[in-house]
Design a protein around this motif. Structure first.
Motif, PDB file in Angstrom:
ATOM      1  N   TRP A 119       0.828  -1.207   0.000  1.00 29.05           N
ATOM      2  CA  TRP A 119       0.000   0.000   0.000  1.00 29.05           C
ATOM      3  C   TRP A 119       0.859   1.252   0.000  1.00 29.05           C
ATOM      4  O   TRP A 119       0.495   2.264  -0.605  1.00 29.05           O
ATOM      5  N   THR A 120       2.032   1.201   0.668  1.00 29.65           N
ATOM      6  CA  THR A 120       2.894   2.382   0.667  1.00 29.65           C
ATOM      7  C   THR A 120       3.493   2.609  -0.710  1.00 29.65           C
ATOM      8  O   THR A 120       3.632   3.746  -1.171  1.00 29.65           O
ATOM      9  N   THR A 121       3.853   1.520  -1.387  1.00 28.54           N
ATOM     10  CA  THR A 121       4.373   1.638  -2.749  1.00 28.54           C
ATOM     11  C   THR A 121       3.330   2.245  -3.672  1.00 28.54           C
ATOM     12  O   THR A 121       3.628   3.119  -4.498  1.00 28.54           O
ATOM     13  N   ALA A 122       2.092   1.785  -3.540  1.00 27.56           N
ATOM     14  CA  ALA A 122       1.014   2.318  -4.375  1.00 27.56           C
ATOM     15  C   ALA A 122       0.799   3.802  -4.109  1.00 27.56           C
ATOM     16  O   ALA A 122       0.618   4.592  -5.053  1.00 27.56           O
ATOM     17  N   VAL A 123       0.832   4.188  -2.841  1.00 30.35           N
ATOM     18  CA  VAL A 123       0.635   5.599  -2.495  1.00 30.35           C
ATOM     19  C   VAL A 123       1.716   6.473  -3.112  1.00 30.35           C
ATOM     20  O   VAL A 123       1.440   7.508  -3.729  1.00 30.35           O
ATOM     21  N   VAL A 124       2.974   6.079  -2.957  1.00 29.23           N
ATOM     22  CA  VAL A 124       4.088   6.875  -3.471  1.00 29.23           C
ATOM     23  C   VAL A 124       4.000   7.001  -4.987  1.00 29.23           C
ATOM     24  O   VAL A 124       4.194   8.086  -5.554  1.00 29.23           O
ATOM     25  N   GLN A 125       3.695   5.906  -5.659  1.00 34.47           N
ATOM     26  CA  GLN A 125       3.654   5.942  -7.122  1.00 34.47           C
ATOM     27  C   GLN A 125       2.515   6.818  -7.632  1.00 34.47           C
ATOM     28  O   GLN A 125       2.704   7.654  -8.520  1.00 34.47           O
ATOM     29  N   VAL A 126       1.325   6.636  -7.081  1.00 31.24           N
ATOM     30  CA  VAL A 126       0.191   7.438  -7.539  1.00 31.24           C
ATOM     31  C   VAL A 126       0.412   8.917  -7.223  1.00 31.24           C
ATOM     32  O   VAL A 126       0.070   9.796  -8.017  1.00 31.24           O
ATOM     33  N   TRP A 127       1.003   9.183  -6.071  1.00 34.14           N
ATOM     34  CA  TRP A 127       1.278  10.571  -5.685  1.00 34.14           C
ATOM     35  C   TRP A 127       2.129  11.271  -6.742  1.00 34.14           C
ATOM     36  O   TRP A 127       1.806  12.358  -7.217  1.00 34.14           O
ATOM     37  N   HIS A 128       3.224  10.655  -7.112  1.00 36.24           N
ATOM     38  CA  HIS A 128       4.145  11.298  -8.050  1.00 36.24           C
ATOM     39  C   HIS A 128       3.555  11.383  -9.459  1.00 36.24           C
ATOM     40  O   HIS A 128       3.764  12.376 -10.165  1.00 36.24           O
ATOM     41  N   MET A 129       2.818  10.357  -9.860  1.00 34.48           N
ATOM     42  CA  MET A 129       2.200  10.427 -11.186  1.00 34.48           C
ATOM     43  C   MET A 129       1.132  11.510 -11.231  1.00 34.48           C
ATOM     44  O   MET A 129       1.019  12.261 -12.206  1.00 34.48           O
ATOM     45  N   LEU A 130       0.348  11.599 -10.147  1.00 34.34           N
ATOM     46  CA  LEU A 130      -0.721  12.590 -10.098  1.00 34.34           C
ATOM     47  C   LEU A 130      -0.162  14.006 -10.112  1.00 34.34           C
ATOM     48  O   LEU A 130      -0.607  14.866 -10.886  1.00 34.34           O
TER      49      LEU A 130
END
Length: 460
Positions: A119-130
Motif C-alpha cells: 500500500w505504501t508503494t502504491a501511495v508513493v507511485q500514484v502521488w508522483h504520477m498525479l
C-alpha cells in the motif's frame, strides 16, 4: 488594532511572502526542467541515461514542493493559528511521499521498493504520477487566471492582509481546500482499492480457428503470460500461484511476452526460479519488454539465457512437433513501426527476426512481440499468430472485456484507447491473428475493467 493583532498579521504576511517565493522558485524550476531537455533534443543532443533519470526525479520533487507551497499557503491564509497542526501534518505527509524521489535523485537509479508494504508503494507511485501530470496543468491555469486578473484590474491597490476571520470557513474556503488537498484523498483511496486486488488474476481459455496449422497439430495449446512486472507491486510472493496455474493448464507451449521485471534486475532471481518450475511439453519462449530494459537490458538478457531459457530478441526458433514444424519468433522492443539507426522500429526488428524464413520449410510462424503495434508489420511478413502484451488491457476502461476475448469497439474505450490501436483480446488482419494479453502484474496499482489474466489458446 492592538500590537498583538498587528504582530500576528505581520507574521502571516511574512509566511505568505515565503510561500510566494517558494511558488515562484518552483515555477522557475519546472520551466527549466521543461525547457532544458527540450532544447537539447531539438539540438540533436542525446541526454545521458543517468542525467535523464535525475531530471525526471527532480521534476517530481519540484512538483511535490510546489503542491506543498500551495497547500500550506491555503492553510496560512484560511486557517491561521487554528490550523497549524493540520499544516504540520500536511507538511509531514508531503515530506514522506517525496522522500523516495529524493533518494532516487541522489542515488541516480530506481529501486524496487519491494521491501515496503504494497500500500505504501502504491501511495508513493500514484502521488508522483498525479502531481507530475497535474501540477503543470494547475500552473498553466494559475498563470492564465493571474493574467486575466491583471488585464481586468482597473486600478492598483496596495496589498492588504485581512484580519483572521471570526466567522469560520466559507464555502469558497472549503472548495479551495478540497481542491488543493485532493491528491491526498486520491492516493489514500487508490491504496485501499489496489491493495485488495494486487496479485490476483483470472484464467481465460479460448479456442482459435487456425486453418494455417498442419492438421496433425490441430489442438495445439499455448499458455500466454505477459507483464509480470515483478517488483514494486507484483511481489515475488505472488509467483508460486502463477506457476501452479500455468502448470495446471498443461499446455504444449508457454509464451512469455515481456516485462518480467518491473524496474530492477534485483528481481531476476525469483523470476528465473519461477521460470524453471514451468513444465510445457514442447518448450517455453520469451521476448523482451520495455521494463526489462529499464535497469540494464544486457544484464537481463544474459541472466535469462544463462539460466537456460529461450529468450528471443530478433530471433527465430524452429520447433518440430509430431513430425511437423512451426517457427517461434521473438522481436526486440520498440515503440514505433520505423526507428532510427540506433533504435530500430517494429519493421526493422521483424525483418531481422524473419530473415530467411520459408513457411514451406519452417512451418507456420507464431510471433512474440511485447508491443501489439508490431502486428502491423508481422502479419504481412507471414506471422500467422502474434502474441503481445504491454497495454494491461487498457488499465482503466469504461466496460469489462468481452467474454469471448474478441475486440469490441463499444467495450474497448478508456484511457488505453488514447495510446494503442490494439488494446486487449483478438484482432485479425490479412488472414493473421493478434492476441493482446492484459498481463498478470502491474506497474500502476489500479485496474478498472481490465482484469489481470493468464490465457490458454487452443488452436483448432
Amino acid at each position: 488594532m492592538d500590537s498583538t493583532e498587528h504582530a500576528h498579521l505581520l507574521d502571516r504576511r511574512n509566511r505568505l511572502t515565503v510561500h510566494r517565493v517558494l511558488i515562484v522558485s518552483a515555477l522557475g524550476g519546472l520551466a527549466l526542467l521543461l525547457a532544458g531537455p527540450f532544447a537539447l533534443a531539438i539540438a540533436g543532443v542525446r541526454i545521458p541515461r543517468g542525467l535523464g533519470f535525475r531530471l525526471v526525479m527532480l521534476w517530481l520533487v519540484a512538483c511535490s514542493a510546489l503542491w506543498w507551497a500551495w497547500a500550506d499557503r491555503w492553510g496560512a491564509r484560511t486557517l491561521g493559528r487554528r490550523g497549524r497542526w493540520i499544516r504540520v501534518l500536511v507538511g509531514v505527509a508531503a515530506a514522506a511521499l517525496v522522500g523516495p524521489a529524493v533518494h532516487m535523485l541522489i542515488m541516480g537509479r530506481m529501486f524496487s521498493l519491494v521491501a515496503w508494504p504494497i500500500w505504501t508503494t502504491a501511495v508513493v507511485q500514484v502521488w508522483h504520477m498525479l502531481l507530475g501530470l497535474g501540477v503543470p496543468v494547475a500552473v498553466v491555469l494559475s498563470l492564465v487566471l493571474s493574467c486575466a486578473k491583471l488585464l481586468t484590474r482597473r486600478q492598483a491597490a496596495p496589498p492588504q492582509m485581512p484580519a483572521v476571520p471570526d466567522r469560520g470557513l466559507t464555502r469558497r474556503d472549503l472548495l479551495a481546500g478540497a481542491v488543493v488537498h485532493l491528491p491526498l484523498a486520491v492516493v489514500a483511496g487508490t491504496a485501499v482499492i489496489s491493495s485488495r486486488r494486487l496479485g490476483r488474476f483470472v484464467v481465460n481459455c479460448y479456442d482459435l480457428p487456425a486453418p494455417w496449422l498442419p492438421p496433425r497439430l490441430r489442438g495445439l495449446t499455448i499458455t500466454h503470460v505477459s507483464d509480470l512486472h515483478v517488483g514494486r507491486l507484483y511481489r515475488p510472493a505472488f509467483l508460486p500461484r502463477l506457476v501452479d496455474e500455468v502448470n495446471r493448464l498443461d499446455s504444449d507451449i508457454v509464451a512469455w511476452t515481456g516485462d518480467l521485471v518491473d524496474v530492477s534486475n534485483d528481481m531476476l532471481p525469483p523470476v528465473l526460479a519461477a521460470l524453471r518450475q514451468i513444465r510445457p511439453r514442447h518448450g517455453a519462449f520469451l521476448c523482451i519488454g520495455n521494463h526489462d530494459l529499464i535497469d540494464d537490458g544486457d544484464i537481463f538478457a544474459r541472466a535469462v539465457r544463462s539460466d537456460g531459457h529461450a529468450l528471443l530478441v530478433d530471433e527465430r526458433r524452429r520447433l518440430e512437433i509430431d513430425g511437423e514444424c512451426i517457427s517461434i519468433v521473438g522481436l526486440g522492443w520498440s515503440r514505433s513501426e520505423h526507428g532510427a539507426a540506433l533504435r530500430p522500429g517494429h519493421a526493422e526488428h521483424a525483418r531481422a527476426a524473419l530473415a530467411g524464413f520459408d513457411p514451406r520449410r519452417d512451418g507456420p510462424c507464431i510471433a512474440l512481440a511485447h508491443h501489439p503495434h508490431a502486428f502491423d508489420v508481422l502479419a504481412p511478413a507471414g506471422a500467422s499468430l502474434t502474441l503481445s502484451g504491454h497495454t494491461h488491457g487498457g488499465q482503466i476502461m469504461w466496460a469489462p472485456p468481452a467474454a469471448d476475448g474478441r475486440a469490441r469497439a463499444e467495450r474497448d474505450r478508456g484511457l488505453g484507447a488514447l495510446l494503442f490501436r490494439y488494446l486487449r483480446g483478438f484482432y485479425e488482419r490479412d488472414g493473421a491473428t493478434l492476441f493482446v494479453n492484459s498481463g498478470v502484474g502491474n506497474w500502476f496499482p489500479l485496474r478498472l475493467n481490465a482484469p489481470a489474466e493468464v490465457v490458454r489458446i487452443r488452436l483448432v
